[in-house]
Design a protein around this motif. Sequence first.
Motif, mmCIF file in Angstrom:
data_model
loop_
_atom_site.group_PDB
_atom_site.id
_atom_site.type_symbol
_atom_site.label_atom_id
_atom_site.label_comp_id
_atom_site.label_asym_id
_atom_site.label_seq_id
_atom_site.Cartn_x
_atom_site.Cartn_y
_atom_site.Cartn_z
ATOM 1 N N MET A 217 0.819 -1.196 0.000
ATOM 2 C CA MET A 217 0.000 0.000 0.000
ATOM 3 C C MET A 217 0.866 1.264 0.000
ATOM 4 S SD MET A 217 -3.207 0.962 0.318
ATOM 5 C CE MET A 217 -4.127 2.305 0.822
ATOM 6 N N ALA A 218 1.889 1.294 0.840
ATOM 7 C CA ALA A 218 2.759 2.465 0.933
ATOM 8 C C ALA A 218 3.519 2.665 -0.370
ATOM 9 C CB ALA A 218 3.719 2.328 2.099
ATOM 10 N N SER A 219 3.930 1.577 -1.009
ATOM 11 C CA SER A 219 4.673 1.702 -2.264
ATOM 12 C C SER A 219 3.786 2.284 -3.370
ATOM 13 C CB SER A 219 5.249 0.363 -2.691
ATOM 14 O OG SER A 219 4.215 -0.569 -2.921
ATOM 15 N N LYS A 220 2.488 1.950 -3.335
ATOM 16 C CA LYS A 220 1.555 2.500 -4.315
ATOM 17 C C LYS A 220 1.410 4.008 -4.136
ATOM 18 C CE LYS A 220 -3.094 1.907 -6.094
ATOM 19 N NZ LYS A 220 -4.372 1.215 -5.950
ATOM 20 N N ILE A 221 1.361 4.472 -2.924
ATOM 21 C CA ILE A 221 1.250 5.904 -2.632
ATOM 22 C C ILE A 221 2.525 6.629 -3.053
ATOM 23 C CG2 ILE A 221 1.033 7.609 -0.788
ATOM 24 C CD1 ILE A 221 -0.785 5.625 0.663
ATOM 25 N N VAL A 222 3.668 6.045 -2.773
ATOM 26 C CA VAL A 222 4.952 6.647 -3.154
ATOM 27 C C VAL A 222 5.050 6.732 -4.680
ATOM 28 C CG1 VAL A 222 7.458 6.320 -3.120
ATOM 29 C CG2 VAL A 222 6.138 5.944 -1.038
ATOM 30 N N ALA A 223 4.636 5.676 -5.372
ATOM 31 C CA ALA A 223 4.681 5.674 -6.832
ATOM 32 C C ALA A 223 3.771 6.763 -7.405
ATOM 33 C CB ALA A 223 4.286 4.305 -7.361
ATOM 34 N N GLN A 224 2.582 6.910 -6.835
ATOM 35 C CA GLN A 224 1.659 7.949 -7.306
ATOM 36 C C GLN A 224 2.221 9.341 -7.037
ATOM 37 O OE1 GLN A 224 -2.061 6.982 -5.391
ATOM 38 N NE2 GLN A 224 -2.753 5.744 -7.150
ATOM 39 N N LEU A 225 2.860 9.536 -5.893
ATOM 40 C CA LEU A 225 3.480 10.834 -5.582
ATOM 41 C C LEU A 225 4.587 11.154 -6.586
ATOM 42 C CD1 LEU A 225 3.693 10.834 -1.688
ATOM 43 C CD2 LEU A 225 2.338 12.345 -3.131
ATOM 44 N N ILE A 226 5.368 10.162 -6.935
ATOM 45 C CA ILE A 226 6.451 10.377 -7.909
ATOM 46 C C ILE A 226 5.866 10.730 -9.278
ATOM 47 C CG2 ILE A 226 8.308 9.222 -9.182
ATOM 48 C CD1 ILE A 226 8.951 7.710 -6.576
ATOM 49 N N ILE A 227 4.827 10.031 -9.691
ATOM 50 C CA ILE A 227 4.193 10.295 -10.997
ATOM 51 C C ILE A 227 3.591 11.696 -11.024
ATOM 52 C CG2 ILE A 227 2.280 9.641 -12.505
ATOM 53 C CD1 ILE A 227 2.871 6.724 -11.742
ATOM 54 N N TYR A 228 2.822 12.041 -9.989
ATOM 55 C CA TYR A 228 2.208 13.374 -9.951
ATOM 56 C C TYR A 228 3.262 14.474 -9.846
ATOM 57 C CZ TYR A 228 -2.380 11.202 -9.415
ATOM 58 O OH TYR A 228 -3.521 10.476 -9.620
ATOM 59 N N GLY A 229 4.288 14.221 -9.050
ATOM 60 C CA GLY A 229 5.382 15.208 -8.923
ATOM 61 C C GLY A 229 6.099 15.414 -10.248
ATOM 62 N N GLY A 230 6.342 14.313 -10.986
ATOM 63 C CA GLY A 230 6.995 14.407 -12.296
ATOM 64 C C GLY A 230 6.149 15.166 -13.296
ATOM 65 N N GLN A 231 4.842 14.889 -13.283
ATOM 66 C CA GLN A 231 3.937 15.609 -14.183
ATOM 67 C C GLN A 231 3.930 17.100 -13.863
ATOM 68 O OE1 GLN A 231 0.207 13.587 -13.626
ATOM 69 N NE2 GLN A 231 0.614 12.103 -15.261
ATOM 70 N N PHE A 232 3.885 17.412 -12.587
ATOM 71 C CA PHE A 232 3.884 18.816 -12.157
ATOM 72 C C PHE A 232 5.172 19.506 -12.604
ATOM 73 C CE2 PHE A 232 4.835 22.064 -8.923
ATOM 74 C CZ PHE A 232 3.720 22.860 -9.063
#
Length: 134
Positions: free
Chosen positions: A1-16
């Motif tokens: 679960m934590a890895s999924k949240i970290v992956a989403q944060l990285i994706i959203y941060g990269g897009q931003f």
Amino acid sequence: MASKIVAQLIIYGGQFLLRGLAEAYRQALANAQSTGAAQSAAANAVRRGRMTVEEAYRIVGATPGTSPEHIAERLRRLYTLNDPKNGGSLYLQAKVYTAQRTLEEALKRSFELPLEDKGDSAKHHTASQQGSER
């Protein structure tokens, strides 16, 4: 679960981050065009190659015997046609500008050379007259 949240944060941060970089690049281009930096950069790029007088005549569509008035009119027309504000090419406009400067320098040199030659020949003539009088 934590890895999924970290992956989403990285994706959203990269897009931003990518959106911010793209917007900054667009703004930099707009600033360069409004200040004329793009035009001077294009002109500098053309100057590095140093244009020959023959190339300048080809750009203008003239020959060495063409009247200066006709050349000036052709240069004005080409410069206006290639204006980026009217959908023209900044590179081609810079080439036209460089052709104008090259032809102006050539014309100036052609008027200076006879004066220098006359001065040198007058000095030589005077020296040879003095040598023959002795």
